[in-house]
Design an enzyme around this catalytic site. Structure first.
Site, PDB file in Angstrom:
ATOM      1  N   ASP A  44     -24.086   0.804   1.773  1.00 50.72           N
ATOM      2  CA  ASP A  44     -23.913  -0.491   2.440  1.00 50.72           C
ATOM      3  C   ASP A  44     -22.431  -0.895   2.462  1.00 50.72           C
ATOM      4  O   ASP A  44     -22.062  -1.922   3.033  1.00 50.72           O
ATOM      5  CB  ASP A  44     -24.811  -1.581   1.842  1.00 50.72           C
ATOM      6  CG  ASP A  44     -24.500  -1.894   0.391  1.00 50.72           C
ATOM      7  OD1 ASP A  44     -23.604  -1.254  -0.198  1.00 50.72           O
ATOM      8  OD2 ASP A  44     -25.168  -2.795  -0.168  1.00 50.72           O
ATOM      9  N   SER A  45     -21.561  -0.031   1.890  1.00 54.71           N
ATOM     10  CA  SER A  45     -20.117  -0.163   2.108  1.00 54.71           C
ATOM     11  C   SER A  45     -19.823  -0.102   3.606  1.00 54.71           C
ATOM     12  O   SER A  45     -18.737  -0.514   4.046  1.00 54.71           O
ATOM     13  CB  SER A  45     -19.352   0.948   1.370  1.00 54.71           C
ATOM     14  OG  SER A  45     -19.944   2.212   1.627  1.00 54.71           O
ATOM     15  N   ASP A  83     -28.994   3.415   1.548  1.00 52.30           N
ATOM     16  CA  ASP A  83     -28.715   2.328   0.599  1.00 52.30           C
ATOM     17  C   ASP A  83     -29.490   1.074   1.019  1.00 52.30           C
ATOM     18  O   ASP A  83     -29.286   0.567   2.131  1.00 52.30           O
ATOM     19  CB  ASP A  83     -27.206   2.052   0.649  1.00 52.30           C
ATOM     20  CG  ASP A  83     -26.660   1.520  -0.654  1.00 52.30           C
ATOM     21  OD1 ASP A  83     -27.428   1.389  -1.621  1.00 52.30           O
ATOM     22  OD2 ASP A  83     -25.438   1.264  -0.695  1.00 52.30           O
ATOM     23  N   LYS A 113     -31.321   4.327  -2.317  1.00 53.23           N
ATOM     24  CA  LYS A 113     -30.580   3.860  -3.492  1.00 53.23           C
ATOM     25  C   LYS A 113     -30.728   2.350  -3.563  1.00 53.23           C
ATOM     26  O   LYS A 113     -30.760   1.680  -2.521  1.00 53.23           O
ATOM     27  CB  LYS A 113     -29.089   4.219  -3.379  1.00 53.23           C
ATOM     28  CG  LYS A 113     -28.248   3.661  -4.539  1.00 53.23           C
ATOM     29  CD  LYS A 113     -26.842   4.203  -4.546  1.00 53.23           C
ATOM     30  CE  LYS A 113     -25.867   3.454  -3.690  1.00 53.23           C
ATOM     31  NZ  LYS A 113     -25.730   2.005  -3.986  1.00 53.23           N
ATOM     32  N   GLU A 115     -29.508  -1.196  -6.140  1.00 49.19           N
ATOM     33  CA  GLU A 115     -28.643  -1.659  -7.223  1.00 49.19           C
ATOM     34  C   GLU A 115     -29.438  -2.386  -8.300  1.00 49.19           C
ATOM     35  O   GLU A 115     -30.352  -3.154  -7.982  1.00 49.19           O
ATOM     36  CB  GLU A 115     -27.558  -2.606  -6.664  1.00 49.19           C
ATOM     37  CG  GLU A 115     -26.622  -1.917  -5.686  1.00 49.19           C
ATOM     38  CD  GLU A 115     -25.494  -2.818  -5.198  1.00 49.19           C
ATOM     39  OE1 GLU A 115     -25.364  -3.971  -5.671  1.00 49.19           O
ATOM     40  OE2 GLU A 115     -24.728  -2.361  -4.337  1.00 49.19           O
ATOM     41  N   GLU A 182     -20.784   2.548 -11.359  1.00 51.54           N
ATOM     42  CA  GLU A 182     -19.574   2.104 -10.657  1.00 51.54           C
ATOM     43  C   GLU A 182     -18.688   1.260 -11.569  1.00 51.54           C
ATOM     44  O   GLU A 182     -19.162   0.307 -12.206  1.00 51.54           O
ATOM     45  CB  GLU A 182     -19.976   1.297  -9.402  1.00 51.54           C
ATOM     46  CG  GLU A 182     -18.778   0.799  -8.613  1.00 51.54           C
ATOM     47  CD  GLU A 182     -19.110   0.335  -7.197  1.00 51.54           C
ATOM     48  OE1 GLU A 182     -20.256   0.508  -6.740  1.00 51.54           O
ATOM     49  OE2 GLU A 182     -18.196  -0.200  -6.544  1.00 51.54           O
TER      50      GLU A 182
HETATM   51  O1  KIV Z   1     -22.235   1.383  -0.617  1.00 52.37           O
HETATM   52  C1  KIV Z   1     -21.684   2.349  -1.141  1.00 52.37           C
HETATM   53  O2  KIV Z   1     -20.912   3.101  -0.513  1.00 52.37           O
HETATM   54  C2  KIV Z   1     -21.959   2.601  -2.547  1.00 52.37           C
HETATM   55  C3  KIV Z   1     -21.075   3.579  -3.252  1.00 52.37           C
HETATM   56  C4  KIV Z   1     -19.770   2.972  -3.480  1.00 52.37           C
HETATM   57  C5  KIV Z   1     -21.712   4.093  -4.475  1.00 52.37           C
HETATM   58  O3  KIV Z   1     -22.831   2.011  -3.088  1.00 52.37           O
END
Ligand code: KIV
Length: 276
Positions: A44-45, A83, A113, A115, A182
């Site tokens: 989600d970056s 994510d 993924k 969090e 992280e």
């Molecule tokens: O969103 C993302 O790219 C991430 C990584 C930094 C692990 O969660």
């Protein structure tokens, strides 16, 4: 055949370091896949490095699914991990299952993924029970940035370190196949890596993790708003791109582009009689 969760777990057992990179589009994902990187995260970056949001919080499920589909289309061997964005798995188990399923069924990802540690372990367990592999994410979890009060190193006090270890253990017990750590101090990340049986994938968590993940724009130097301390720039694409764009702009203005090589010819007798 794509990389499986068993292969990822076996890499830890063999002591083989695991590389993971983010990707958000077809062409970039294809390059990462062709190099042989086993894990691709559609992080989600995306919100910050592609969509221009100030944090990952505004990223929607629909945006994540759209980009995950593109990454899946560009890949053959890598496991694609989608994510789950902010508040798409917190409200209820039903919500978490429904949204995790969309990444697998609609977007074609092989894993999701999310969090959190102990606080999301029940959701992780249910998702895994439905047959969807889950990667955890502990330490600095950017979706909770307002709760943390900024991008701060996690786990520095004895209490905070113990909490992170408990989070990692809870994810392992819930059936996660790996866990991202992280912005965690190197000695703590190494200790957690030794203490749990599933692979740890670090970002700003030092060399002692089983693997490493980076945001691809950071390692390519194509995102210039800021460069995180944990990132190494293997290229400076932003200046290469900026020079190329500038050259194109100048050539168009000067009437130097396109040349014959970029143009198409025809028998000009076909134009006879078209104008008065
Ligand atoms: O969103 C993302 O790219 C991430 C990584 C930094 C692990 O969660």
């Amino acid at each position: 055949m794509r990389v499986s969760i068993n292969q990822v777990k076996e890499m830890k057992q063999r002591g083989e370091k695991i590389a993971m990179l983010t990707a958000y589009d077809y062409a970039t994902a294809k390059m990462v896949d062709e190099v042989g990187v086993p894990l691709i995260l559609v992080g989600d970056s995306l919100g910050m490095v592609v969509l221009g949001y100030e944090s990952t919080i505004p990223v929607t499920l629909e945006e994540m699914l759209h980009h995950t589909k593109a990454v899946v289309r560009g890949t053959k061997q890598a496991m694609v991990v989608g994510d789950m964005p902010f508040m798409t798995y917190h409200i209820s188990t039903e919500q978490a299952l429904t949204n995790a399923a969309r990444f697998i069924q609609e977007a074609g990802a092989q894993a999701v993924k999310l969090e959190g540690g102990i606080n999301v372990a029940d959701k992780v367990q249910k998702i895994v029970e439905c047959g969807i592999p889950v990667m955890g994410h502990i330490g600095l979890t950017p979706q909770s940035i307002h709760q943390f009060g900024g991008f701060k190193i996690q786990g520095k006090t004895p209490e905070a370190a113990a909490r992170l270890l408990d989070d990692a253990r809870a994810l392992e017990a819930a059936g996660a196949f790996s866990v991202v750590m992280e912005t965690v101090p190197t000695p703590l990340a190494a200790l957690i890596t030794r203490e749990i049986s599933i692979p740890t994938i670090g970002i700003g968590a030092g060399i002692g993790c089983d693997g490493q993940v980076q945001v691809i724009n950071d390692i390519l130097g194509s995102f210039t708003d800021f460069v995180p301390k944990h990132a190494k720039q293997y290229a400076k694409l932003a200046s290469i791109m900026s020079n190329a764009i500038g050259e194109y702009y100048e050539e168009v203005k000067a009437g130097k582009f396109p040349t014959e090589a970029n143009s198409f010819s025809m028998d000009e007798s076909a134009l006879a009689g078209l104008t008065k």
